[in-house]
Design a protein around this motif. Structure first.
Motif: not given
Ligand code: ATP
Ligand code: MG
Lengths: 192, 433
Positions: B359, B378-380, B386
């Motif tokens: 992306d 997670t940074t969300k 989650t």
């Molecule tokens: N394409 C991406 N670009 C930027 N950061 C990413 C990307 N994919 C993952 N991350 C980072 O990795 C973290 C962990 O991702 P993960 O999918 O394990 O959890 P999440 O997306 O935060 O939560 P969930 O998938 O449970 O909704 C994210 O919170 C984000 O900070």
């Protein structure tokens, strides 16, 4: 026991300490080949709580060493954390210091400084004592009310290694009975 | 009573090494502690230099001794720092582990000439017993600490596994729900769709019939009929109806086709038999999943595809792999809050097929890189992520004996690549007939 120190006694003691510390500093300078400056010795009678203040710093390491003879007590040595590497170099330690050689250096330094001070003190006053091996001392945990005495005499002097950040404080602490003995000795000296 | 003799005997019975030296480091006397261990009596070493008797330790001994002479003060040597200054062995040759003796040494000034020392005494104390006790204690506590750390790691692993289980259970439940809904919707969609087709056909015929009637009336040339026809058509806004009807119908048919597609994808995605191993086309899986995630991507993201031709099918659990794709696609969509580009790539590399989801979002901070696959990382904002998506993906890919790689240039996007062996994991291959 309520110990008192007259102005006269204090001055005399200070003068004696000054002479003996000067000798100690000279001997030390000779050993490590560096210039050493000395503060004016400080003489004070302190209570346990004030005594505890000595340890309220994280800039120093502490060692302690007991001495035994005609007078009894302990010598505390405060060694600055800053500049310790430089001193290690002067004493021919391999640099950088690892944990073990750092401890070795601290104990050696403490022994040299405290030993010299105590020797000066005891020869000037003709109060022979023998000093034991120094050990590192974690003082922070001690509570003021855990000490078994209420007041003690401190003879304190500061060494500064010129051209470095390193300094050290030596504190000779006398137990109460020894203070009395010392004061008797002083009075005799003053009468003469 | 001969005091000197008594002294001498006492010296030799002491559990301490005693050695007298003059200012030239020459031995004046040493007691049996030394003679027993060196095999040299006090008389034979008298006048010899201690530094020459122990050349290996000469430097260290000289330093300690010099300090006594210079400062007229005792100096000390500790077993913790210099355990074996004199190369003596420990006193337990039979029962003990035969080691070198641990020693504490005191260097004491004993005779003075005026201000300066001219005799010193070395006092050697055997502290092997104490030292080995102390060292054993240290080892024990190190071992305890290590065991503690291992336990903690195990604990972490356990809770990680539990969370992954929860997450995959959740996904399975969602899958089942989706399958159920898809099944329910499938029938009505089916007849709505075929009815619409028929309706389109009927409408076309009706319009043709109307055209025919118009022609007939105009052939009659009867002004009254013609006026009536015009009035009625105007009242009913027939011109508009004639034009709009086919459009409405074909739009509806388009719509229902899309719904049919979505339902089909839902069914493909949530294939009820969840752990089924089979040969599957990864690109198809990716495309199906993309349709599921489409509403997250639709308006803001431009999708670019670059799929190698003739990719082999991969032996895998298609549903699980689709979950991985879904996680990656949703993460990418969430990362690109505004507009962006999504690059999907698939190619073969040796005996593996690789799929990349890239992306043009903000990318990943270097300090987060190592933690991406940790459960709950997670940074969300709280409640929105989650932090299980990538950890679950990681464990699925691992189960396939594949790899998952991340690259990111902060500020210009992130790329996740999964690489799966065409033949599937060794264990799965042998378990299947
Ligand atoms: N394409 C991406 N670009 C930027 N950061 C990413 C990307 N994919 C993952 N991350 C980072 O990795 C973290 C962990 O991702 P993960 O999918 O394990 O959890 P999440 O997306 O935060 O939560 P969930 O998938 O449970 O909704 C994210 O919170 C984000 O900070
Ligand atoms: Mg996610």
């Amino acid at each position: 026991m309520n110990l008192q120190l007259t102005e006269l006694q204090r001055d005399a003691l200070q003068e004696l300490m000054n002479i003996s510390m000067g000798q100690a500093a000279n001997a030390l300078a000779q050993l490590i080949d560096a210039k050493i400056s000395l503060s004016i010795p400080k003489i004070s009678l302190v209570a346990a709580a004030e005594f505890q203040q000595i340890f309220s710093t994280d800039q120093y390491w502490f060692t302690r060493q007991s001495f035994l003879g005609s007078v009894k007590g302990e010598v505390l040595t405060l060694l600055a954390r800053a500049g310790i590497e430089t001193v290690g170099g002067l004493l021919h330690y391999a640099l950088p210091l690892d944990e073990r050689s750092e401890k070795e250096l601290l104990l050696e330094l403490a022994n040299i400084l405290a030993g010299a001070c105590l020797r000066g003190f005891s020869t000037q006053l003709a109060l022979p004592t023998k000093v034991s091996m120094p050990t590192l001392f974690q003082a922070a945990m001690r509570q003021a009310d855990s000490f078994r005495w209420s007041s003690t005499l401190l003879l304190e002097v500061e060494f500064q290694l010129e051209g470095t950040a390193f300094d050290s404080r030596i504190v000779i602490c006398l137990e109460p009975q020894s203070v009395e003995l010392l004061l008797e000795k002083l009075n005799k000296l003053l009468e003469d | 009573m001969d005091l000197t003799l008594l002294h001498e005997q006492l010296h030799n019975r002491l559990p301490l090494g005693i050695c007298l030296l003059n200012a030239e480091y020459q031995v004046l006397y040493w007691n049996d502690f030394f003679s027993d261990r060196t095999g040299q009596s006090s008389a034979t070493v008298q006048g010899k230099s201690l530094l020459e008797l122990f050349p290996q330790q000469a430097r260290y001994l000289k330093k300690k001794i010099d300090s006594v002479f210079v400062l007229s003060n005792a100096s000390f040597s500790y077993w913790e720092h210099q355990p074996h200054v004199f190369p003596f062995s420990s006193s337990r040759p039979i029962t003990g582990e035969e080691t070198l003796m641990y020693q504490n040494i005191e260097f004491l000034p004993v005779e003075w000439a005026g201000e300066s020392v001219h005799t010193i005494c070395l006092v050697v104390q055997d502290v092997t017993e104490l030292a080995s006790y102390f060292l054993a204690e240290q080892q024990l506590s190190a071992r305890l600490e290590q065991e503690h750390a291992e336990l903690k790691a195990l604990n972490d692993k356990l809770s990680m596994a539990q969370n992954q289980l929860l997450q995959s259970e959740k996904m399975a439940a969602v899958g089942q729900l989706a399958a159920g809904v898809a099944h329910e919707i499938n029938n009505p969609i089916g007849f709505i769709s075929s009815n619409l087709q028929t309706l389109q056909d009927y409408a076309a015929r009706l319009l043709k019939l109307t055209d025919f009637y118009e022609k007939v009336i105009s052939k009659t040339g009867n002004d009254a009929y013609l006026a009536m026809q015009r009035d009625t058509q105007q009242r009913l806004q027939f011109d508009f109806v004639r034009q709009d009807l086919p459009e409405l119908l074909s739009e509806s048919i388009d719509g229902i086709e899309r719904v049919t597609d979505i339902v089909k994808n839902l069914k493909a995605f949530s294939h009820v038999d969840n752990a089924h191993w089979q040969y599957a086309n990864l690109v198809e899986g990716l495309e199906n999943t993309l349709k599921i995630a489409a509403n997250q991507l639709k308006y803001k993201v431009e999708i670019h595809r670059d799929y190698a031709a003739d990719l082999p099918e991969v032996y895998c659990q298609p549903n699980q792999i689709n979950q991985v794709f879904l996680n990656l696609l949703v993460n990418a969509a969430q990362a690109m809050e505004h507009k962006g580009h999504l690059y999907l790539r698939a190619w073969q590399q040796g005996q593996s097929v690789c799929v990349e989801v890239r992306d043009t979002g903000p990318g990943i901070a270097p300090e987060h890189m190592k933690r991406l696959f940790e459960p709950f990382f997670t940074t969300k904002p709280v409640g929105s992520g989650t932090g299980l998506g990538l950890s679950l993906s990681y464990s699925i890919v691992q189960k396939h004996q594949g790899e998952i790689d991340v690259h990111s240039v902060p500020g210009s996007g992130a790329s996740f690549t999964i690489m799966l062996p065409v033949a599937g994991p060794a264990s799965a291959a042998s378990a299947v007939p």
